[in-house]
Design an enzyme around this catalytic site. Structure first.
Site, PDB file in Angstrom:
ATOM      1  N   CYS A  15       4.545  -5.521  12.785  1.00 42.60           N
ATOM      2  CA  CYS A  15       5.395  -5.586  11.599  1.00 42.60           C
ATOM      3  C   CYS A  15       5.431  -4.178  10.992  1.00 42.60           C
ATOM      4  O   CYS A  15       5.193  -3.187  11.683  1.00 42.60           O
ATOM      5  CB  CYS A  15       4.897  -6.634  10.607  1.00 42.60           C
ATOM      6  SG  CYS A  15       3.347  -6.207   9.781  1.00 42.60           S
ATOM      7  N   THR A  72       2.267   6.692   4.310  1.00 44.91           N
ATOM      8  CA  THR A  72       2.852   6.018   3.149  1.00 44.91           C
ATOM      9  C   THR A  72       1.825   5.738   2.054  1.00 44.91           C
ATOM     10  O   THR A  72       2.193   5.363   0.942  1.00 44.91           O
ATOM     11  CB  THR A  72       3.521   4.699   3.570  1.00 44.91           C
ATOM     12  OG1 THR A  72       2.523   3.829   4.137  1.00 44.91           O
ATOM     13  CG2 THR A  72       4.609   4.938   4.596  1.00 44.91           C
ATOM     14  N   ASP A 106      -4.979  -6.178  -1.932  1.00 48.55           N
ATOM     15  CA  ASP A 106      -3.533  -6.193  -2.131  1.00 48.55           C
ATOM     16  C   ASP A 106      -2.889  -7.489  -1.652  1.00 48.55           C
ATOM     17  O   ASP A 106      -1.710  -7.512  -1.326  1.00 48.55           O
ATOM     18  CB  ASP A 106      -2.890  -4.995  -1.413  1.00 48.55           C
ATOM     19  CG  ASP A 106      -3.117  -5.032   0.099  1.00 48.55           C
ATOM     20  OD1 ASP A 106      -3.820  -5.955   0.566  1.00 48.55           O
ATOM     21  OD2 ASP A 106      -2.605  -4.144   0.807  1.00 48.55           O
ATOM     22  N   CYS A 112       5.715  -6.934   2.416  1.00 48.74           N
ATOM     23  CA  CYS A 112       4.938  -5.778   1.985  1.00 48.74           C
ATOM     24  C   CYS A 112       5.724  -4.486   2.034  1.00 48.74           C
ATOM     25  O   CYS A 112       5.356  -3.512   1.377  1.00 48.74           O
ATOM     26  CB  CYS A 112       3.659  -5.652   2.822  1.00 48.74           C
ATOM     27  SG  CYS A 112       3.951  -5.784   4.596  1.00 48.74           S
ATOM     28  N   GLY A 155      -5.054   2.147  -3.435  1.00 52.55           N
ATOM     29  CA  GLY A 155      -4.546   2.629  -4.709  1.00 52.55           C
ATOM     30  C   GLY A 155      -5.377   2.228  -5.904  1.00 52.55           C
ATOM     31  O   GLY A 155      -5.588   3.022  -6.823  1.00 52.55           O
ATOM     32  N   ARG A 175       0.031   7.305  -3.655  1.00 52.58           N
ATOM     33  CA  ARG A 175      -0.758   6.613  -4.673  1.00 52.58           C
ATOM     34  C   ARG A 175      -2.257   6.644  -4.384  1.00 52.58           C
ATOM     35  O   ARG A 175      -3.070   6.475  -5.281  1.00 52.58           O
ATOM     36  CB  ARG A 175      -0.305   5.153  -4.811  1.00 52.58           C
ATOM     37  CG  ARG A 175      -0.550   4.321  -3.556  1.00 52.58           C
ATOM     38  CD  ARG A 175       0.233   3.020  -3.549  1.00 52.58           C
ATOM     39  NE  ARG A 175      -0.050   2.228  -2.353  1.00 52.58           N
ATOM     40  CZ  ARG A 175       0.479   2.474  -1.161  1.00 52.58           C
ATOM     41  NH1 ARG A 175       1.315   3.475  -1.001  1.00 52.58           N
ATOM     42  NH2 ARG A 175       0.184   1.705  -0.127  1.00 52.58           N
TER      43      ARG A 175
END
Length: 354
Positions: free
Chosen positions: A317, A61, A122, A180, A33, A65
């Site tokens: 995860c 997902t 990030d 996250c 992003g 952005r």
């Protein structure tokens, strides 16, 4: 050159500044992003050499952005797709690509090849790693961060100015970092902060305007508000000569990993293995893969006895970040597990695609 005439006609910019851009070498860490607008504008404006560090693939997902990517490219390498499109945008740029996560082992070698570093990562571990490498190598870096409707921006290690550690001395613990999947962001916010990072990078290279050193810019999208906080240099932070022994999870793992396609193949072939899901109970109840063993990351030490050491063990995860943390924690206890890259997000994207 006519291509850049709309900026070279600016009396504050001119041909001299353009020449500085042409000779500049800028490393962008992360092609998501934040990194996408940074790369698109630096590339368009004529920065001569752009380095890209990225090892992730495109997930559904990401698309709200990370506007460089399309639905048809889900599952493909971010690095490969981004470079192809950037080359089409400006064929004169030299691209240096690093299909890897930034680690303690590779950071100094990679950063040493560039004049300026743009941190578009990030996670906190990468930010501290980038900071320390830039201090050691005496490189300035432009940092951006986003969360929800807000963003922040600053330039660190610029001409003896404050470093990231002067503002944030200590890395937060894993318990203090939002998971996250819950740490959302409004799609347009990374574009705003990424463009501001690109602007600071151009100012830094061309020496025009005032570089945002010693100041933290805070952006609030809900109120369209910009505020600045001043902070000062802590001299001992400029004296670093070596990296830390560990930076925790910085988006990489010292262990084995498996792509989501290969993992899906294991399930289809009915292979005998254990899958450990380290997400929260709410995430697990919302969706999980059949027969997965649920051990939340924060309870991994307490319930690691549930791991079946006589089988191949895979850990998953939501996006692949927490599972890397879990993998590293278990490796320290000499328990070998294999990380599922992309996590549940990638698994569900693959199901939708088929």
């Amino acid at each position: 050159m006519m291509r850049y005439v709309r900026q070279t006609v600016l009396k504050e910019f001119g041909e001299a500044a353009q020449e500085k851009l042409t000779k500049a070498k800028v490393l962008v860490i992360g092609v998501g992003g934040l990194g996408i607008p940074v790369l698109q504008y630096l590339n368009a404006m004529g920065v001569g050499t752009l380095g890209l560090v990225e090892a992730d693939s495109i997930d559904i997902t990401n698309l709200q952005r990370q506007v460089l990517y399309t639905e048809a490219e889900v599952g493909y390498s971010k690095l490969a797709i981004a470079v192809n499109k950037l080359k089409a945008q400006n064929s004169t740029t030299l691209f240096k690509t690093y299909n890897t996560f930034l680690t303690k082992e590779n950071v100094l070698d990679i950063v040493s090849n560039f004049d300026v570093v743009v941190d578009a990562s990030d996670n906190f571990a990468t930010r501290y790693l980038v900071n320390d490498a830039c201090v050691i190598l005496k490189k300035p870096f432009v940092s951006g961060a986003i969360q929800g409707f807000e963003g922040q921006l600053s330039v660190f290690n610029y001409k003896g100015g404050p470093t990231y550690r002067c503002l944030f001395p200590n890395m937060p613990s894993a318990n203090e970092i939002p998971n996250c999947n819950e740490n959302g962001v409004l799609g347009v916010v990374p574009g705003i902060i990424g463009n501001l990072q690109a602007l600071e990078t151009v100012k830094l290279i061309t020496e025009i305007g005032e570089v945002l050193s010693g100041e933290l810019l805070l952006f609030n999208g809900l109120h369209q508000a910009y505020n600045k906080i001043k902070f000062t240099v802590v001299k001992e932070n400029l004296e670093r000569t070596s990296l830390e022994d560990s930076y925790g999870d910085n988006g990489c793992s010292t262990g084995l990993s498996i792509t989501i396609n290969d993992f899906k193949g294991l399930i289809s072939a009915n292979k005998d293995f254990q899958l450990v899901d380290v997400r929260t109970l709410e995430e697990f109840n919302e969706y999980h893969i059949n027969n997965a063993t649920h051990i939340p990351l924060l309870e991994l030490d307490k319930y690691q006895s549930k791991i079946e050491k006589n089988k191949a063990v895979y850990v998953i995860c939501q996006s692949g970040k927490r599972s890397r943390i879990a993998q590293n924690q278990l490796l320290e206890k000499e328990i070998t597990v294999i990380n599922v890259e992309g996590g549940i997000n990638a698994y569900r994207s693959l199901e939708i695609a088929h």
